[in-house]
Design an enzyme around this catalytic site. Structure first.
Site, PDB file in Angstrom:
ATOM      1  N   ILE A 174       0.853  -1.193   0.000  1.00  0.00           N
ATOM      2  CA  ILE A 174       0.000   0.000   0.000  1.00  0.00           C
ATOM      3  C   ILE A 174       0.891   1.247   0.000  1.00  0.00           C
ATOM      4  CG2 ILE A 174      -1.958   1.180   1.077  1.00  0.00           C
ATOM      5  CD1 ILE A 174      -2.641  -1.389   2.526  1.00  0.00           C
ATOM      6  N   PRO A 175       1.527   1.522  -1.148  1.00  0.00           N
ATOM      7  CA  PRO A 175       2.335   2.743  -1.206  1.00  0.00           C
ATOM      8  C   PRO A 175       1.436   3.962  -1.011  1.00  0.00           C
ATOM      9  CG  PRO A 175       2.156   1.734  -3.394  1.00  0.00           C
ATOM     10  CD  PRO A 175       1.500   0.803  -2.417  1.00  0.00           C
ATOM     11  N   HIS A 176       1.958   4.989  -0.348  1.00  0.00           N
ATOM     12  CA  HIS A 176       1.121   6.157  -0.120  1.00  0.00           C
ATOM     13  C   HIS A 176       1.969   7.403   0.064  1.00  0.00           C
ATOM     14  CE1 HIS A 176       1.938   4.172   3.751  1.00  0.00           C
ATOM     15  NE2 HIS A 176       2.118   5.396   4.219  1.00  0.00           N
ATOM     16  N   GLY A 177       1.333   8.540  -0.102  1.00  0.00           N
ATOM     17  CA  GLY A 177       2.050   9.789   0.066  1.00  0.00           C
ATOM     18  C   GLY A 177       1.079  10.948   0.144  1.00  0.00           C
TER      19      GLY A 177
END
Length: 158
Positions: free
Chosen positions: A68-71
Site C-alpha cells: 500500500i504505497p502512499h504519500g
C-alpha cells in the site's frame, strides 16, 4: 458524507490497472504514478518522488503479496486511490520478503490528517481479507476488480 472511508469515494474505475506488466518495484511505482497523474491531473514525477521518499522511510509492502504505497501532496484536493494487480509479482522489500502482486496506491492532500490514516486502515483491512484477495487475484477485468474492492467495503460497513 459522514464516513469518508468507502473505497468508492477514493477509487474510480479509471484508477484500476488489472494487468500491470512490470519487473521491479520502481517500475511498479512509476506506472502507478503515471495512472495517478491521469486521474489527479498532477505531474507523474511529483507523485513518483513522494512515493519513493515514503519507501525510503520503510517499505509499504505489508506481506502476503500486498503493498500500500502512499504519500501526501499539497496540491491534491481530496484522497485518491489507484489499484493495480501485477501479472507477475515483483520484489518489493516487503516485510515478509515475498514478492508483491496486489498494490493499492493512496494519495492524500497535505491537510488530510486523520482521513489519510483512516483510508490506509480501510484499505489495509480490506486487503488483509484472504477471500477478497483471492478473488481479486482471480479477477480479470477492471469492472470485476472494481466491484470486489468497492462492494466488499460497502457490505463490511453495513
Amino acid at each position: 458524507r459522514v464516513d469518508p472511508m468507502e473505497i468508492a469515494d477514493i477509487l474510480i474505475p479509471e484508477g484500476v490497472l488489472p494487468h500491470l506488466k512490470v519487473t521491479s518495484k520502481k517500475q511498479a511505482l512509476q506506472e502507478l504514478s503515471r495512472r495517478a497523474a491521469d486521474v489527479t491531473g498532477l505531474e507523474q514525477r511529483e507523485i513518483f518522488d513522494v512515493l519513493l521518499e515514503r519507501e525510503r522511510l520503510g517499505t509499504t509492502g505489508m506481506g502476503n503479496g500486498i503493498a500500500i504505497p502512499h504519500g501526501k501532496l499539497p496540491s491534491l484536493d481530496r484522497l485518491y486511490g489507484i489499484f493495480a494487480r501485477a501479472d507477475r509479482a515483483v520484489e518489493f522489500d516487503a516485510i515478509d520478503d515475498k514478492p508483491v502482486d496486489v498494490i493499492f496506491l493512496l494519495l492524500a492532500p497535505e491537510s488530510a490528517g486523520a482521513d489519510h490514516l483512516k483510508a490506509l486502515a480501510r484499505v489495509s483491512r480490506l486487503l488483509r481479507d484472504k477471500g477478497i484477495c483471492e478473488k481479486i487475484r482471480g479477477a480479470d477485468s477492471v469492472d470485476a476488480i472494481y466491484a470486489l474492492l468497492t462492494e466488499a467495503t460497502a457490505s463490511n460497513a453495513a
